[in-house]
Scaffold this motif. Sequence first.
Motif, mmCIF file in Angstrom:
data_model
loop_
_atom_site.group_PDB
_atom_site.id
_atom_site.type_symbol
_atom_site.label_atom_id
_atom_site.label_comp_id
_atom_site.label_asym_id
_atom_site.label_seq_id
_atom_site.Cartn_x
_atom_site.Cartn_y
_atom_site.Cartn_z
ATOM 1 N N GLN A 1 -17.781 -10.785 38.078
ATOM 2 C CA GLN A 1 -17.173 -10.046 36.446
ATOM 3 C C GLN A 1 -16.132 -9.371 36.764
ATOM 4 O O GLN A 1 -15.331 -9.254 35.843
ATOM 5 C CB GLN A 1 -18.477 -9.518 35.978
ATOM 6 N N LEU A 2 -16.280 -8.379 37.796
ATOM 7 C CA LEU A 2 -15.281 -7.513 37.972
ATOM 8 C C LEU A 2 -13.924 -7.944 38.346
ATOM 9 O O LEU A 2 -12.883 -7.361 38.079
ATOM 10 C CB LEU A 2 -15.821 -6.340 38.939
ATOM 11 N N TYR A 3 -13.908 -8.847 39.212
ATOM 12 C CA TYR A 3 -12.830 -9.644 39.701
ATOM 13 C C TYR A 3 -12.033 -10.126 38.445
ATOM 14 O O TYR A 3 -10.693 -10.124 38.038
ATOM 15 C CB TYR A 3 -13.002 -10.697 40.515
ATOM 16 N N GLN A 4 -12.773 -10.721 37.276
ATOM 17 C CA GLN A 4 -12.104 -11.251 36.099
ATOM 18 C C GLN A 4 -11.779 -9.852 35.222
ATOM 19 O O GLN A 4 -10.952 -10.319 34.578
ATOM 20 C CB GLN A 4 -13.201 -12.213 35.425
ATOM 21 N N PHE A 5 -12.550 -9.032 35.217
ATOM 22 C CA PHE A 5 -12.166 -7.765 34.705
ATOM 23 C C PHE A 5 -10.788 -7.503 35.068
ATOM 24 O O PHE A 5 -9.767 -7.052 34.084
ATOM 25 C CB PHE A 5 -13.070 -6.861 34.661
ATOM 26 N N LEU A 6 -10.505 -7.463 36.132
ATOM 27 C CA LEU A 6 -9.474 -6.806 36.846
ATOM 28 C C LEU A 6 -8.053 -7.934 36.626
ATOM 29 O O LEU A 6 -6.841 -7.562 36.319
ATOM 30 C CB LEU A 6 -9.223 -6.505 38.052
ATOM 31 N N GLY A 7 -8.283 -9.365 36.843
ATOM 32 C CA GLY A 7 -7.473 -10.196 36.678
ATOM 33 C C GLY A 7 -7.121 -10.669 35.602
ATOM 34 O O GLY A 7 -5.898 -10.440 35.013
ATOM 35 N N GLU A 8 -7.825 -11.349 34.404
ATOM 36 C CA GLU A 8 -7.707 -11.973 33.522
ATOM 37 C C GLU A 8 -7.697 -10.855 32.436
ATOM 38 O O GLU A 8 -7.308 -10.955 31.244
ATOM 39 C CB GLU A 8 -8.485 -13.062 33.075
ATOM 40 N N GLY A 9 -7.998 -9.564 32.643
ATOM 41 C CA GLY A 9 -8.256 -8.478 31.846
ATOM 42 C C GLY A 9 -6.851 -7.677 32.025
ATOM 43 O O GLY A 9 -5.820 -7.783 31.342
ATOM 44 N N LEU A 10 -7.020 -6.799 32.988
ATOM 45 C CA LEU A 10 -6.122 -5.670 33.110
ATOM 46 C C LEU A 10 -4.665 -5.991 33.554
ATOM 47 O O LEU A 10 -3.615 -6.004 33.147
ATOM 48 C CB LEU A 10 -6.557 -4.611 34.005
ATOM 49 N N LEU A 11 -4.685 -6.978 34.778
ATOM 50 C CA LEU A 11 -3.534 -7.215 35.233
ATOM 51 C C LEU A 11 -2.835 -8.467 34.207
ATOM 52 O O LEU A 11 -1.709 -8.229 34.227
ATOM 53 C CB LEU A 11 -3.914 -8.151 36.540
ATOM 54 N N LEU A 12 -3.428 -9.266 33.531
ATOM 55 C CA LEU A 12 -2.720 -9.981 32.742
ATOM 56 C C LEU A 12 -2.193 -9.155 31.674
ATOM 57 O O LEU A 12 -1.070 -9.570 30.854
ATOM 58 C CB LEU A 12 -3.831 -11.174 32.138
ATOM 59 N N PHE A 13 -3.070 -8.276 31.112
ATOM 60 C CA PHE A 13 -2.441 -7.504 29.982
ATOM 61 C C PHE A 13 -1.121 -6.856 30.381
ATOM 62 O O PHE A 13 -0.104 -6.737 29.721
ATOM 63 C CB PHE A 13 -3.608 -6.245 29.471
ATOM 64 N N VAL A 14 -0.884 -5.997 31.617
ATOM 65 C CA VAL A 14 0.182 -5.447 32.052
ATOM 66 C C VAL A 14 1.460 -6.437 32.091
ATOM 67 O O VAL A 14 2.605 -5.881 31.711
ATOM 68 C CB VAL A 14 -0.255 -4.800 33.430
ATOM 69 N N VAL A 15 1.186 -7.469 32.715
ATOM 70 C CA VAL A 15 2.238 -8.567 32.661
ATOM 71 C C VAL A 15 2.535 -9.055 31.102
ATOM 72 O O VAL A 15 3.840 -9.025 31.199
ATOM 73 C CB VAL A 15 1.665 -9.770 33.330
ATOM 74 N N LEU A 16 1.764 -9.332 30.351
ATOM 75 C CA LEU A 16 2.073 -9.663 29.077
ATOM 76 C C LEU A 16 2.724 -8.448 28.184
ATOM 77 O O LEU A 16 3.649 -8.712 27.400
ATOM 78 C CB LEU A 16 1.039 -10.222 28.214
ATOM 79 N N TRP A 17 2.214 -7.168 28.489
ATOM 80 C CA TRP A 17 2.759 -6.367 27.698
ATOM 81 C C TRP A 17 4.080 -5.942 28.153
ATOM 82 O O TRP A 17 5.072 -5.643 27.248
ATOM 83 C CB TRP A 17 1.798 -4.915 27.812
ATOM 84 N N LEU A 18 4.360 -5.948 29.259
ATOM 85 C CA LEU A 18 5.882 -5.596 29.878
ATOM 86 C C LEU A 18 6.713 -6.879 29.241
ATOM 87 O O LEU A 18 7.777 -6.449 28.933
ATOM 88 C CB LEU A 18 5.860 -5.565 31.222
ATOM 89 N N PHE A 19 6.142 -7.914 29.233
ATOM 90 C CA PHE A 19 6.914 -9.409 29.012
ATOM 91 C C PHE A 19 7.314 -8.784 27.342
ATOM 92 O O PHE A 19 8.503 -9.567 26.826
ATOM 93 C CB PHE A 19 6.362 -10.377 29.082
ATOM 94 N N SER A 20 6.625 -8.500 26.565
ATOM 95 C CA SER A 20 6.779 -8.333 25.042
ATOM 96 C C SER A 20 7.658 -7.110 24.754
ATOM 97 O O SER A 20 7.727 -7.107 23.685
ATOM 98 C CB SER A 20 5.323 -8.249 24.367
ATOM 99 N N ARG A 21 8.025 -6.272 25.627
ATOM 100 C CA ARG A 21 8.693 -5.094 25.324
ATOM 101 C C ARG A 21 10.235 -5.526 24.781
ATOM 102 O O ARG A 21 10.901 -4.718 24.334
ATOM 103 C CB ARG A 21 8.857 -4.142 26.489
ATOM 104 N N LYS A 22 10.485 -6.686 25.044
ATOM 105 C CA LYS A 22 11.971 -7.365 24.733
ATOM 106 C C LYS A 22 11.613 -8.578 23.932
ATOM 107 O O LYS A 22 10.805 -9.384 23.893
ATOM 108 C CB LYS A 22 12.733 -7.590 25.650
ATOM 109 N N PRO A 23 12.706 -9.001 22.693
ATOM 110 C CA PRO A 23 12.372 -10.224 22.007
ATOM 111 C C PRO A 23 12.442 -11.347 23.030
ATOM 112 O O PRO A 23 13.498 -11.446 23.583
ATOM 113 C CB PRO A 23 13.558 -10.087 21.124
#
Length: 276
Positions: free
Chosen positions: A181-203
């Motif tokens: 559960q913690l692996y998924q919390f870190l992977g599909e949760g926090l890590l994926l958030f960081v990747v997508l949020w950085l990607f969304s900073r530009k159009p």
Amino acid sequence: MLVHPQFDPVAFHIWKWPIHWYGLTYLAAFVLFLVLANRQVARPWHAARGWTRRDVDDLLFYGVLGVVLGGRFGYVLFYKPMEYLSHPGNILAVWQGGMSFHGGLLGVILAMAFFGWRRGYRFFEVTDLIAPCVPTGLAMGRLGNFINGELWGRPADPGLPWAMVFPQAHDAVLTPRHPSQLYQFLGEGLLLFVVLWLFSRKPRPMAAMSGLFLIGYGLMRFIAEYFREPDDFLGLRALGWSQGQWLSVPMIVAGIVMMVWAYRRAAKAPQAASSA
């Protein structure tokens, strides 16, 4: 070797009403979505399309319906179709547990399509907006799984520093397991958030953000399934993959197709404009 703390599922009481940890994680997921989605609609390229805070409030309403209905019916269809066919009345017994992320995703897709049709937004405009706001909600859900001591991992090497015994698994012996559960919390949760949020900073080209979400989640879930105990009523399927892995493969393929289409379409747009 660690032992799961076996948290009380009830966090506290308001008068005589029990407030469960799992409900609080869902509440946190909804609050995080509102905060992040409001940040997204404030970006110039979204604001120029007419997105407002009211749209975000309505998106949350439609999204909750999609998650709950899609997640439940997805679990019924993907995991226990024959059991629920024999006892259809149990389909509505959500208090007994049983939700599917992949079903919830399909429910959200339908809900977002309906929202876009009602408001005049193109489908991928809607999904591109919400994609970077979803992983934090997934993280909260996995945190709730850990607190409840459910969806535990496969047996692990006892020498692994974070290997954990889950008494809820009712093993004949105290089997150390991966806290998946913690692996998924870190992977599909926090890590994926960081990747997508950085990607969304530009159009980005339309559908690129949605495609990246599908690829990222699909990969993170596929990897995590190697550490997560398969459902006992399903076991492993062909190639030794779990049901979750087989359901993740179409997501990865669809995400790749969407990103290729998005960038090819964007590359052709300037050419069409210059030849006009």
